[in-house]
Design a protein around this motif. Structure first.
Motif, PDB file in Angstrom:
ATOM      1  N   ALA A  52       1.623   0.166   1.541  1.00 15.17           N
ATOM      2  CA  ALA A  52       1.892  -1.197   1.072  1.00 15.17           C
ATOM      3  C   ALA A  52       1.853  -2.208   2.211  1.00 15.17           C
ATOM      4  O   ALA A  52       1.257  -3.289   2.087  1.00 15.17           O
ATOM      5  N   GLU A  53       2.472  -1.867   3.339  1.00 16.92           N
ATOM      6  CA  GLU A  53       2.617  -2.832   4.432  1.00 16.92           C
ATOM      7  C   GLU A  53       1.343  -2.973   5.265  1.00 16.92           C
ATOM      8  O   GLU A  53       0.929  -4.089   5.594  1.00 16.92           O
ATOM      9  N   GLU A  54       0.723  -1.850   5.621  1.00 17.49           N
ATOM     10  CA  GLU A  54      -0.409  -1.893   6.537  1.00 17.49           C
ATOM     11  C   GLU A  54      -1.745  -2.108   5.843  1.00 17.49           C
ATOM     12  O   GLU A  54      -2.626  -2.776   6.376  1.00 17.49           O
ATOM     13  N   TRP A  55      -1.894  -1.549   4.645  1.00 14.40           N
ATOM     14  CA  TRP A  55      -3.193  -1.597   3.985  1.00 14.40           C
ATOM     15  C   TRP A  55      -3.171  -2.450   2.718  1.00 14.40           C
ATOM     16  O   TRP A  55      -4.191  -2.579   2.051  1.00 14.40           O
ATOM     17  N   HIS A  56      -1.990  -2.977   2.372  1.00 13.64           N
ATOM     18  CA  HIS A  56      -1.867  -3.916   1.247  1.00 13.64           C
ATOM     19  C   HIS A  56      -2.345  -3.313  -0.067  1.00 13.64           C
ATOM     20  O   HIS A  56      -2.976  -3.992  -0.878  1.00 13.64           O
ATOM     21  N   TRP A  57      -2.035  -2.041  -0.258  1.00 15.57           N
ATOM     22  CA  TRP A  57      -2.375  -1.367  -1.503  1.00 15.57           C
ATOM     23  C   TRP A  57      -1.145  -1.315  -2.397  1.00 15.57           C
ATOM     24  O   TRP A  57      -0.013  -1.152  -1.929  1.00 15.57           O
ATOM     25  N   ASP A  58      -1.354  -1.437  -3.704  1.00 18.57           N
ATOM     26  CA  ASP A  58      -0.272  -1.195  -4.647  1.00 18.57           C
ATOM     27  C   ASP A  58       0.052   0.294  -4.649  1.00 18.57           C
ATOM     28  O   ASP A  58      -0.826   1.145  -4.485  1.00 18.57           O
ATOM     29  N   VAL A  59       1.321   0.588  -4.847  1.00 22.09           N
ATOM     30  CA  VAL A  59       1.813   1.964  -4.834  1.00 22.09           C
ATOM     31  C   VAL A  59       2.698   2.158  -6.064  1.00 22.09           C
ATOM     32  O   VAL A  59       3.356   1.224  -6.520  1.00 22.09           O
ATOM     33  N   VAL A  60       2.714   3.372  -6.591  1.00 18.32           N
ATOM     34  CA  VAL A  60       3.632   3.681  -7.684  1.00 18.32           C
ATOM     35  C   VAL A  60       4.167   5.096  -7.486  1.00 18.32           C
ATOM     36  O   VAL A  60       3.455   5.976  -6.995  1.00 18.32           O
ATOM     37  N   ALA A  61       5.433   5.280  -7.829  1.00 16.93           N
ATOM     38  CA  ALA A  61       6.050   6.605  -7.755  1.00 16.93           C
ATOM     39  C   ALA A  61       5.642   7.413  -8.979  1.00 16.93           C
ATOM     40  O   ALA A  61       5.752   6.938 -10.116  1.00 16.93           O
ATOM     41  N   GLY A  62       5.163   8.628  -8.747  1.00 15.97           N
ATOM     42  CA  GLY A  62       4.719   9.470  -9.849  1.00 15.97           C
ATOM     43  C   GLY A  62       5.703  10.583 -10.164  1.00 15.97           C
ATOM     44  O   GLY A  62       6.893  10.508  -9.831  1.00 15.97           O
ATOM     45  N   GLU A 112      14.086   8.024  -7.117  1.00 13.75           N
ATOM     46  CA  GLU A 112      13.647   9.423  -7.099  1.00 13.75           C
ATOM     47  C   GLU A 112      12.920   9.714  -5.790  1.00 13.75           C
ATOM     48  O   GLU A 112      11.714   9.498  -5.666  1.00 13.75           O
ATOM     49  N   PRO A 113      13.665  10.195  -4.771  1.00  7.56           N
ATOM     50  CA  PRO A 113      13.063  10.444  -3.447  1.00  7.56           C
ATOM     51  C   PRO A 113      11.954  11.492  -3.461  1.00  7.56           C
ATOM     52  O   PRO A 113      11.136  11.524  -2.536  1.00  7.56           O
ATOM     53  N   ARG A 114      11.916  12.355  -4.484  1.00  3.39           N
ATOM     54  CA  ARG A 114      10.905  13.411  -4.531  1.00  3.39           C
ATOM     55  C   ARG A 114       9.601  12.941  -5.173  1.00  3.39           C
ATOM     56  O   ARG A 114       8.635  13.710  -5.234  1.00  3.39           O
ATOM     57  N   ALA A 115       9.543  11.716  -5.642  1.00  6.09           N
ATOM     58  CA  ALA A 115       8.382  11.238  -6.394  1.00  6.09           C
ATOM     59  C   ALA A 115       7.104  11.309  -5.567  1.00  6.09           C
ATOM     60  O   ALA A 115       7.101  11.057  -4.363  1.00  6.09           O
ATOM     61  N   SER A 116       6.012  11.648  -6.241  1.00  9.39           N
ATOM     62  CA  SER A 116       4.709  11.661  -5.587  1.00  9.39           C
ATOM     63  C   SER A 116       4.257  10.232  -5.312  1.00  9.39           C
ATOM     64  O   SER A 116       4.712   9.284  -5.947  1.00  9.39           O
ATOM     65  N   VAL A 117       3.348  10.091  -4.348  1.00  6.81           N
ATOM     66  CA  VAL A 117       2.821   8.778  -3.972  1.00  6.81           C
ATOM     67  C   VAL A 117       1.459   8.603  -4.642  1.00  6.81           C
ATOM     68  O   VAL A 117       0.496   9.295  -4.298  1.00  6.81           O
ATOM     69  N   LEU A 118       1.396   7.688  -5.591  1.00  5.40           N
ATOM     70  CA  LEU A 118       0.155   7.428  -6.305  1.00  5.40           C
ATOM     71  C   LEU A 118      -0.359   6.035  -5.962  1.00  5.40           C
ATOM     72  O   LEU A 118       0.418   5.094  -5.811  1.00  5.40           O
ATOM     73  N   LEU A 119      -1.677   5.919  -5.849  1.00  6.55           N
ATOM     74  CA  LEU A 119      -2.328   4.644  -5.555  1.00  6.55           C
ATOM     75  C   LEU A 119      -3.235   4.289  -6.726  1.00  6.55           C
ATOM     76  O   LEU A 119      -4.180   5.026  -7.018  1.00  6.55           O
ATOM     77  N   PRO A 120      -2.964   3.187  -7.428  1.00  7.95           N
ATOM     78  CA  PRO A 120      -3.833   2.790  -8.538  1.00  7.95           C
ATOM     79  C   PRO A 120      -5.216   2.406  -8.035  1.00  7.95           C
ATOM     80  O   PRO A 120      -5.352   1.710  -7.023  1.00  7.95           O
ATOM     81  N   THR A 121      -6.247   2.862  -8.716  1.00  7.87           N
ATOM     82  CA  THR A 121      -7.610   2.469  -8.373  1.00  7.87           C
ATOM     83  C   THR A 121      -7.995   1.230  -9.190  1.00  7.87           C
ATOM     84  O   THR A 121      -7.328   0.873 -10.153  1.00  7.87           O
ATOM     85  N   GLY A 122      -9.083   0.580  -8.763  1.00  8.54           N
ATOM     86  CA  GLY A 122      -9.514  -0.630  -9.441  1.00  8.54           C
ATOM     87  C   GLY A 122      -8.815  -1.871  -8.933  1.00  8.54           C
ATOM     88  O   GLY A 122      -9.054  -2.974  -9.438  1.00  8.54           O
ATOM     89  N   ARG A 123      -7.962  -1.707  -7.929  1.00  8.78           N
ATOM     90  CA  ARG A 123      -7.247  -2.850  -7.351  1.00  8.78           C
ATOM     91  C   ARG A 123      -7.711  -3.036  -5.909  1.00  8.78           C
ATOM     92  O   ARG A 123      -8.626  -3.786  -5.640  1.00  8.78           O
ATOM     93  N   GLY A 124      -7.084  -2.331  -4.983  1.00 14.73           N
ATOM     94  CA  GLY A 124      -7.512  -2.435  -3.592  1.00 14.73           C
ATOM     95  C   GLY A 124      -8.767  -1.640  -3.304  1.00 14.73           C
ATOM     96  O   GLY A 124      -9.458  -1.889  -2.312  1.00 14.73           O
ATOM     97  N   PHE A 125      -9.078  -0.676  -4.147  1.00  9.69           N
ATOM     98  CA  PHE A 125     -10.252   0.182  -3.933  1.00  9.69           C
ATOM     99  C   PHE A 125     -10.578   0.925  -5.219  1.00  9.69           C
ATOM    100  O   PHE A 125      -9.750   1.025  -6.131  1.00  9.69           O
ATOM    101  N   ASP A 126     -11.793   1.459  -5.306  1.00 13.24           N
ATOM    102  CA  ASP A 126     -12.179   2.452  -6.298  1.00 13.24           C
ATOM    103  C   ASP A 126     -12.316   3.778  -5.575  1.00 13.24           C
ATOM    104  O   ASP A 126     -12.299   3.826  -4.332  1.00 13.24           O
ATOM    105  N   ALA A 127     -12.448   4.872  -6.322  1.00 15.94           N
ATOM    106  CA  ALA A 127     -12.532   6.191  -5.701  1.00 15.94           C
ATOM    107  C   ALA A 127     -13.662   7.008  -6.306  1.00 15.94           C
ATOM    108  O   ALA A 127     -13.954   6.901  -7.503  1.00 15.94           O
ATOM    109  N   ILE A 128     -14.294   7.814  -5.443  1.00 16.58           N
ATOM    110  CA  ILE A 128     -15.378   8.704  -5.849  1.00 16.58           C
ATOM    111  C   ILE A 128     -14.946  10.118  -5.497  1.00 16.58           C
ATOM    112  O   ILE A 128     -14.788  10.460  -4.326  1.00 16.58           O
ATOM    113  N   ASP A 129     -14.749  10.948  -6.505  1.00 18.75           N
ATOM    114  CA  ASP A 129     -14.178  12.288  -6.363  1.00 18.75           C
ATOM    115  C   ASP A 129     -15.294  13.320  -6.505  1.00 18.75           C
ATOM    116  O   ASP A 129     -15.940  13.410  -7.551  1.00 18.75           O
TER     117      ASP A 129
END
Length: 247
Positions: A52-62, A112-129
């Motif tokens: 969030a701070e360095e790369w300005h990406w949205d983050v959500v706890a999964g 929830e400290p155990r939550a996974s770190v998820l990054l939504p696509t379509g905002r700061g970036f798209d992804a190719i898997d």
């Protein structure tokens, strides 16, 4: 000209700072070291804050992992058939909860400290898997062609996830088809608006931890566009698909 790459070796791609990516016998799959996440020794909250701070990406706890009756890790969703234990959105409202604000990020992991770190696509970036094999070949080919590389995630499911400019998921299918590799024929998944990726150091059940094969550069937020990655990905993924048909 025919690509003469040999059999892929364990992942060892240097990051933009010259720091080696994941190496050794563990590779990007099971057994990978949690310290190989965004910063050695960092926790899930530290990683989420950095995104969030360095790369300005949205983050959500999964979702998260918890011990089952037999002591084995199981997903907080409680589904015995969960395809990504501890590494998927925790509910239908996850996209609206995603935030790049540090206060919101801290609140999510305080709940929830155990939550996974998820990054939504379509905002700061798209992804190719793509498969790990195709991804390794694509990385090598892009470097030889002088293609400027962006961040790449190595997943515990032995996949490489290339981050690219928003809009890539919509543009890439036509570009791949023009290169003679229609997406329907390839082992390639595009993630754009409404989708997500699990970010390092998220763990997926017993498979292992997501790692950075190429960590995001600390200066700037540059990402490749669809035109830059279409040719190399069409070549290596098309070749992999052709080899699979011949088996």
């Amino acid at each position: 000209m025919e690509d003469t790459l040999g059999v892929p070796r364990p992942l060892a791609v240097p990051g933009p700072l010259g720091v080696p990516g994941p190496t050794g016998t563990s590779g990007p799959a099971g057994g990978a070291r949690a310290a190989d996440g965004p910063r050695a020794g960092s926790g899930l909250l530290d990683a989420a804050l950095r995104y969030a701070e360095e790369w300005h990406w949205d983050v959500v706890a999964g979702s998260w992992l918890e011990a089952g009756p037999d002591g084995a890790p199981r997903c907080s969703c409680a589904s015995p058939a969960c395809p990504a234990p501890g590494a998927h959105p925790a509910g239908p409202g996850w996209a609206a909860q995603a935030s790049g604000g540090t206060a919101a990020v801290r609140r999510m992991w305080r709940e929830e400290p155990r939550a996974s770190v998820l990054l939504p696509t379509g905002r700061g970036f798209d992804a190719i898997d793509v498969s790990e094999s195709a991804g390794l070949h694509a990385l090598a080919r892009m470097e030889r062609l002088g293609v400027r590389l962006g961040p790449v995630i190595a997943t515990p499911a032995r996949r490489l996830v290339f981050l690219a400019q928003p809009g890539t998921a919509a543009k890439l299918p036509d570009l791949l088809a023009r290169h003679g590799a229609p997406p329907a024929s390839l082992d390639l998944v595009l993630r754009g608006d409404g989708d997500w990726v699990a970010a390092p150091p998220t763990r997926t059940g017993r498979l292992g931890v997501a790692l950075w094969a190429r960590e995001p550069a600390p200066a700037g937020r540059w990402l490749p566009d669809a035109d830059a990655v279409a040719g190399p990905l069409a070549y290596v993924c098309g070749r992999e698909a052709a080899q699979a048909r011949r088996r």
